[in-house]
Write a protein that holds these residues in place. Structure first.
Motif, PDB file in Angstrom:
ATOM      1  N   LEU A 267       4.567   9.343  -5.323  1.00 31.04           N
ATOM      2  CA  LEU A 267       3.967   8.328  -4.449  1.00 31.04           C
ATOM      3  C   LEU A 267       4.966   7.947  -3.351  1.00 31.04           C
ATOM      4  O   LEU A 267       6.150   7.734  -3.624  1.00 31.04           O
ATOM      5  N   ILE A 268       4.490   7.863  -2.111  1.00 29.61           N
ATOM      6  CA  ILE A 268       5.319   7.451  -0.975  1.00 29.61           C
ATOM      7  C   ILE A 268       4.778   6.115  -0.462  1.00 29.61           C
ATOM      8  O   ILE A 268       3.599   6.030  -0.101  1.00 29.61           O
ATOM      9  N   SER A 269       5.622   5.092  -0.448  1.00 33.95           N
ATOM     10  CA  SER A 269       5.170   3.766  -0.002  1.00 33.95           C
ATOM     11  C   SER A 269       5.111   3.701   1.523  1.00 33.95           C
ATOM     12  O   SER A 269       5.392   4.673   2.217  1.00 33.95           O
ATOM     13  N   ALA A 270       4.757   2.539   2.045  1.00 31.00           N
ATOM     14  CA  ALA A 270       4.502   2.397   3.480  1.00 31.00           C
ATOM     15  C   ALA A 270       5.741   2.661   4.326  1.00 31.00           C
ATOM     16  O   ALA A 270       5.649   3.144   5.447  1.00 31.00           O
TER      17      ALA A 270
ATOM     18  N   GLU B  59       0.832  -1.205   0.000  1.00 27.69           N
ATOM     19  CA  GLU B  59       0.000   0.000   0.000  1.00 27.69           C
ATOM     20  C   GLU B  59       0.864   1.252   0.000  1.00 27.69           C
ATOM     21  O   GLU B  59       1.999   1.244   0.491  1.00 27.69           O
ATOM     22  N   ALA B  60       0.318   2.323  -0.522  1.00 26.40           N
ATOM     23  CA  ALA B  60       0.990   3.616  -0.474  1.00 26.40           C
ATOM     24  C   ALA B  60       0.529   4.379   0.767  1.00 26.40           C
ATOM     25  O   ALA B  60      -0.644   4.330   1.141  1.00 26.40           O
ATOM     26  N   ALA B  61       1.471   5.084   1.393  1.00 22.53           N
ATOM     27  CA  ALA B  61       1.103   5.948   2.526  1.00 22.53           C
ATOM     28  C   ALA B  61       0.397   7.197   2.024  1.00 22.53           C
ATOM     29  O   ALA B  61      -0.405   7.808   2.745  1.00 22.53           O
ATOM     30  N   GLY B  62       0.695   7.570   0.791  1.00 23.07           N
ATOM     31  CA  GLY B  62       0.058   8.753   0.223  1.00 23.07           C
ATOM     32  C   GLY B  62       0.840   9.258  -0.976  1.00 23.07           C
ATOM     33  O   GLY B  62       1.811   8.632  -1.426  1.00 23.07           O
ATOM     34  N   THR B  63       0.408  10.389  -1.503  1.00 26.72           N
ATOM     35  CA  THR B  63       1.056  11.019  -2.657  1.00 26.72           C
ATOM     36  C   THR B  63       1.297  12.479  -2.329  1.00 26.72           C
ATOM     37  O   THR B  63       0.419  13.157  -1.770  1.00 26.72           O
ATOM     38  N   THR B  64       2.456  12.976  -2.661  1.00 23.59           N
ATOM     39  CA  THR B  64       2.764  14.382  -2.395  1.00 23.59           C
ATOM     40  C   THR B  64       1.974  15.269  -3.361  1.00 23.59           C
ATOM     41  O   THR B  64       1.497  14.800  -4.402  1.00 23.59           O
ATOM     42  N   PRO B  65       1.857  16.571  -3.042  1.00 23.66           N
ATOM     43  CA  PRO B  65       1.153  17.481  -3.963  1.00 23.66           C
ATOM     44  C   PRO B  65       1.753  17.477  -5.368  1.00 23.66           C
ATOM     45  O   PRO B  65       1.057  17.748  -6.352  1.00 23.66           O
TER      46      PRO B  65
END
Length: 479
Positions: free
Chosen positions: A219-222, A209-215
């Motif tokens: 993409l930042i992974s777990a 899963e990805a932790a999130g995406t920067t503006p």
């Protein structure tokens, strides 16, 4: 085709690798030391960000589509209700927390109670123990504690711009002392037992899963802890174990289930793929070699290895139990080392040097047997650490361990593992990879050593060591 990055924020430095998404080939890399003197127990986390920025300088991350974060384990960051750090991060093996560890063991009813609860017994380095130290030593700071994070959690949160959602992974969570790899759940009651009140904990997300995406769309992974990232970067799987030669030693292996060990010798960690990483630690590995080198007046470990190679397997009957700092495996915290088998013909420098190498490796073989005794399959061993390159280690290890030994070429395996995790999360987000199967990157370049004809001799040396251990510390290794 694309590129991803993995960063490893260790206790001393930040290292970044940029890798090809499909093959894992390292295309470029960056490095920067942390702006710290030595290895302090209290660290301003901003130091990690400063070295991250320096390591990523010069356009290193240009074109990168996803980033994975590996970081030192056991660093506890305590945040207040507004998300500000309450105090510097509590990092490393903090000796101040040794009394707190004993307090916590007693508070829950002993070592077995902890092993059943979260798969490990509190040690001074663990976040749960540092919480107890904080509550006892800095009660005002403890009362302000509203959110608990580890180094990789905090770095991911910073990269994403402090979102409301804060995440961690199974690997990092499994080392806290308040998350169970067996149940996959937090134990908030243990946080309260240690800290005196509840605190928010990061959401544990899956390996792909990805932790999130920067503006900016990155993409930042777990993310995960260094141990799990290095295992992932090496590409170890079922049947593989990793023996790490530092001042202390550790043995870990991939296993499909969490192991609950009532003796507390096994720490039940989760890995970065959805599997498990049971770990057994020894307090004495390379420190036993350094002690022998000093005793013999040899300037370095290369010289000690050269001396040991003049002896023969079994060191003419000389056996060293390398418990110089007490020992964790077996559980003998207050013991000392032993040198047995002294005879006139064995009292030569080369035999003592050989006994030091064999004692270190036999101690690690004891740790390996703890895992084997619980059904962990070990078909080959990855041998890590600078001492793995020494000829005396390579000559003795395959026969003493009884399986193929792989010595990987030195590389930034934790950073590579973080990059591989980033490629996995990116592929899943794009629909090109299965969330259950990580990308198949090229394995580590390595030297492969077989036990061969020396196996019988090695097992005789091992039995000699076991006999001395049993005579000196009867029943110490029994479950």
């Amino acid at each position: 085709m694309g590129i991803v990055a993995g960063l490893d924020s260790s206790p001393d430095f930040t290292r970044i690798v940029v890798c090809d998404t499909d093959t894992g080939a390292v295309l470029r890399q960056g490095y920067a030391p942390h702006p710290l003197e030595g290895r302090p127990s209290d660290v301003d986390p901003q130091a990690w960000l400063l070295s991250l920025g320096e390591a990523a300088g010069g356009g290193l991350l240009e074109g990168v589509q996803a980033i994975g974060v590996s970081a030192q384990q056991n660093a506890l960051i305590v945040l207040d209700a507004q998300g500000a750090t309450v105090r510097p991060a509590l990092a490393g093996g903090d000796k101040r927390a040794q009394v707190a560890a004993a307090d916590l063991v007693d508070a829950l009813g002993g070592r077995e109670a902890w092993a059943q609860a979260v798969g490990c017994v509190p040690q001074a380095a663990q976040p749960v123990t540092k919480l107890r130290w904080l509550a006892r030593s800095e009660p005002d700071n403890a009362r302000r504690a509203a959110m608990l994070m580890q180094a990789h959690d905090w770095l991911v949160w910073q990269l994403l711009g402090w979102p409301v959602r804060r995440t961690t992974d199974r690997g990092g969570a499994s080392g806290t002392g308040y998350w169970s790899a067996a149940t996959g759940a937090y134990r908030p009651d243990l946080v309260e037992l240690a800290l005196g009140h509840q605190a928010m904990l990061p959401e544990v997300i899956g390996p792909s899963e990805a932790a999130g995406t920067t503006p900016e769309g990155l993409l930042i992974s777990a993310g995960t802890g260094e141990t799990m990232a290095a295992a992932f970067g090496l590409g170890i799987g079922l049947g593989d174990a990793v023996v790490s030669l530092g001042a202390s030693g550790s043995v870990m292996a991939v296993h499909p289930e969490a192991l609950v060990d009532s003796t507390g010798m096994i720490t039940s960690l989760a890995d970065a793929t959805g599997m498990h990483l049971p770990v057994v630690t020894t307090l004495n590995a390379v420190r036993a070699l350094r002690g022998a080198a000093e005793l013999l007046g040899v300037p370095d470990l290369e010289g000690l290895s050269e001396l040991a190679m003049k002896s023969t397997p079994g060191a003419h009957g000389l056996v060293m139990l390398p418990y110089l700092e007490g020992e964790r495996t077996p559980h003998l915290p207050h013991t000392a080392g032993t040198l047995a088998g002294l005879r006139r013909e064995s009292m030569k420098p080369e035999h003592l040097a050989r006994a030091a190498f064999e004692g270190m490796l036999c101690g690690l073989a004891d740790a390996l047997d703890v895992l084997r005794g619980r059904g962990v399959e070990v078909r080959r061993i990855f041998l890590l650490g600078a001492a793995a390159e020494l000829p005396a280690v390579q000559a003795a290890a395959p026969a003493l361990f009884g399986v193929q030994v792989v010595v990987p070429q030195p590389a930034d395996y934790a950073a590579i593992g973080a990059a591989r995790q980033a490629a996995w999360a990116l592929g899943v987000s794009q629909g090109t990879l299965d969330p259950r199967n990580p990308p198949a990157w090229h394995g580590a370049a390595a030297q492969v050593l077989e036990p061969g004809e020396e196996l019988a001799v090695g097992q005789a040396v091992r039995q000699q060591y076991v006999s001395v251990r049993e005579q000196t510390h009867p029943g110490a290794m029994r479950p």
